[in-house]
Design an enzyme around this catalytic site. Structure first.
Site, PDB file in Angstrom:
ATOM      1  N   HIS A 417       1.029  -1.211  -0.094  1.00  0.00           N
ATOM      2  CA  HIS A 417      -0.132   0.082   0.008  1.00  0.00           C
ATOM      3  C   HIS A 417       0.751   1.420   0.124  1.00  0.00           C
ATOM      4  O   HIS A 417       2.099   1.158   0.238  1.00  0.00           O
ATOM      5  CB  HIS A 417      -0.806   0.033   1.353  1.00  0.00           C
ATOM      6  CG  HIS A 417      -0.225   0.063   2.605  1.00  0.00           C
ATOM      7  ND1 HIS A 417       0.324   1.153   3.013  1.00  0.00           N
ATOM      8  CD2 HIS A 417       0.096  -0.946   3.413  1.00  0.00           C
ATOM      9  CE1 HIS A 417       0.678   0.744   4.513  1.00  0.00           C
ATOM     10  NE2 HIS A 417       0.858  -0.361   4.575  1.00  0.00           N
ATOM     11  N   CYS A 433       2.986  -4.877   6.972  1.00  0.00           N
ATOM     12  CA  CYS A 433       2.639  -4.821   5.418  1.00  0.00           C
ATOM     13  C   CYS A 433       3.849  -4.213   4.565  1.00  0.00           C
ATOM     14  O   CYS A 433       4.897  -3.894   5.039  1.00  0.00           O
ATOM     15  CB  CYS A 433       1.738  -3.759   5.356  1.00  0.00           C
ATOM     16  SG  CYS A 433      -0.053  -4.460   5.980  1.00  0.00           S
TER      17      CYS A 433
END
Length: 458
Positions: A417, A433
């Site tokens: 992301h 992440c």
């Protein structure tokens, strides 16, 4: 993923005891004031969770001072990521200590396993092109760049430049005595080629080094960063000079903008959109620039007045390719994208997990790609943010927790992301992440599809 600013060798010596006293009082002084305290002294240093000496001083609005289990002061950012531990510099030197010697703040409330994300159907829209660039005029690289064209002013040096890299790649040639304008040209060339240096700021650092090495791996060529004439010639064939002019439009000045992005997720959830906070932030992201560098190139300029002509980076068109495989290299802090034939086609600096909340190992796959995503905070599956104990829905926007793109992976709560803090990519840590700049995440998101494999390597 690690993030941070870049400073000179003198700054790396550490903080003074006076600055440390301010930290112990849990009231951080502004970075500019801290520099005055520690310049020329080396009583204490800031050490990252990986045992590295932090090469910048966080400001009051960037971190909070806390205590770890051993009574030491640690600096924690608004998302609960440990930035650094305050430690005595005596005997530390430039060597890294074993990870067990630099324990960091641990709190179950911050031990999440990845960012939350909205469920299917809650994503709306596409990545907004916030402003269509007005017609631009290209200028000579060296013309009217205040303070950046004197050959005596060398680009700032990042101590992480010499950091060992895990995946064997053709080593980059060391940079010697180049100006910021020359380093800018190098960064723009790499950015256009799809081998991102992160934010373009005219400073040599580990992100630039990794981009050079990946480019060399992909092309089989050797790139000499000291040969500015060769780099400018290459730029001539793939988009022109790195510095161009841009006219601020009425839409640029109008926004929408928000006054500030609050830290508390409950307050974030009250905003109609997690927009940019200023024209400089928006323009910096549009042109892949560090916001401070944008101001340096345009001293005294009011960026809110339509019709104002400013100097900006000319990043060129978005990379186009079909990615079939991604490697998330934790040690390199880099994402490597390959096509179906196994050719390396793009590379991006990244923040990948942390020692407290590591990313997974092994192979997963892309489940879906959401542009301009909303964000669902769920304390039961994410981290505990402040006193928030209920599910919260945050609206889309570049300053959202996952930026402008969410590439969901087959392992629940994990994804690739964007970020609201592009200058920190590759310098700090994440909640497990893979975090990229918004523009890099957008570029990658347009090249991947469901089923693409993502391999985490140590």
């Amino acid at each position: 993923m690690k993030t941070g600013s870049i400073v000179t060798t003198a700054t790396r010596t550490g903080l003074s005891l006076l600055a440390a006293a301010g930290l112990l009082a849990v009231e951080l002084t502004p970075a500019s004031a801290q520099e005055g305290y520690y310049r020329g002294r080396g009583d204490v240093i800031l050490v990252t969770p990986n045992g590295e000496i932090l090469d910048y001083t966080p400001g009051r609005d960037e971190v909070r001072a806390m205590r770890d289990g051993r009574g030491r002061t640690v600096l924690v950012d608004p998302w609960g990521n440990v930035v650094a531990t305050v430690m005595p510099s005596d005997g530390y030197g430039r060597a890294r200590r074993r990870q067990s010697d630099v324990d960091v703040y641990s709190n179950d409330g911050y031990r999440d396993r990845g960012y939350g994300y909205s469920e299917p159907g809650e994503f709306t829209g596409t990545v907004p092109d916030y402003r269509e660039p007005a017609p631009v005029e290209r200028e000579e690289l060296w013309e009217n760049l205040p303070g950046l064209i004197d050959g005596s002013e060398q680009a700032a040096y990042d101590p992480q430049y010499d950091e060992p890299l895990s995946q064997p790649m053709p080593p980059a040639i060391s940079v010697k005595g180049k100006s910021r304008a020359e380093i800018t040209a190098l960064q723009v060339f790499l950015d256009r080629e799809g081998f991102s240096p992160g934010v373009i700021d005219g400073k040599m650092g580990s992100n630039v080094t990794k981009a050079i090495e990946a480019w060399q791996q992909a092309t089989g060529e050797t790139l000499d960063p000291n040969n500015t004439e060769d780099i400018l010639e290459r730029l001539r064939f793939n988009g022109g000079l790195p510095i161009t002019t841009y006219t601020i439009t009425a839409a640029d000045a109008a926004g929408p903008y928000v006054a500030a992005i609050p830290e508390d997720y409950a307050h974030k959830a009250m905003l109609p959109h997690l927009s940019f906070t200023s024209t400089t932030e928006m323009l910096g992201e549009k042109f892949h620039m560090d916001e401070n560098y944008l101001r340096e190139l345009n001293p005294g300029v009011d960026f809110t007045i339509p019709g104002t002509i400013i100097k900006v980076i000319n990043p060129g068109p978005t990379k186009a390719a079909k990615v079939a495989r991604i490697i998330a290299d934790k040690a390199r802090k880099q994402v490597l994208a390959y096509d179906e034939g196994g050719k390396l086609v793009a590379a991006y600096p990244s923040t990948i997990g942390s020692s407290d909340t590591p990313s997974p190992s092994g192979i997963v796959s892309v489940e879906r790609i959401a542009f301009d995503p909303g964000y669902t905070y769920n304390p039961k599956i994410n981290f505990q943010q402040g006193a928030n104990d209920k599910i919260l829905t945050l609206q889309p926007g570049p300053n959202g927790p996952v930026g402008t793109v969410w590439i969901a992976l087959s392992k629940p709560t994990y994804g690739i992301h964007g970020t609201p803090d592009p200058s920190k990519i590759g310098k700090t840590q994440s909640h497990g992440c893979i975090r990229l700049t918004n523009w890099d995440a957008t570029e990658l998101g347009k090249m991947v599809s469901k089923g693409v494999t993502v391999e985490f390597v140590d």
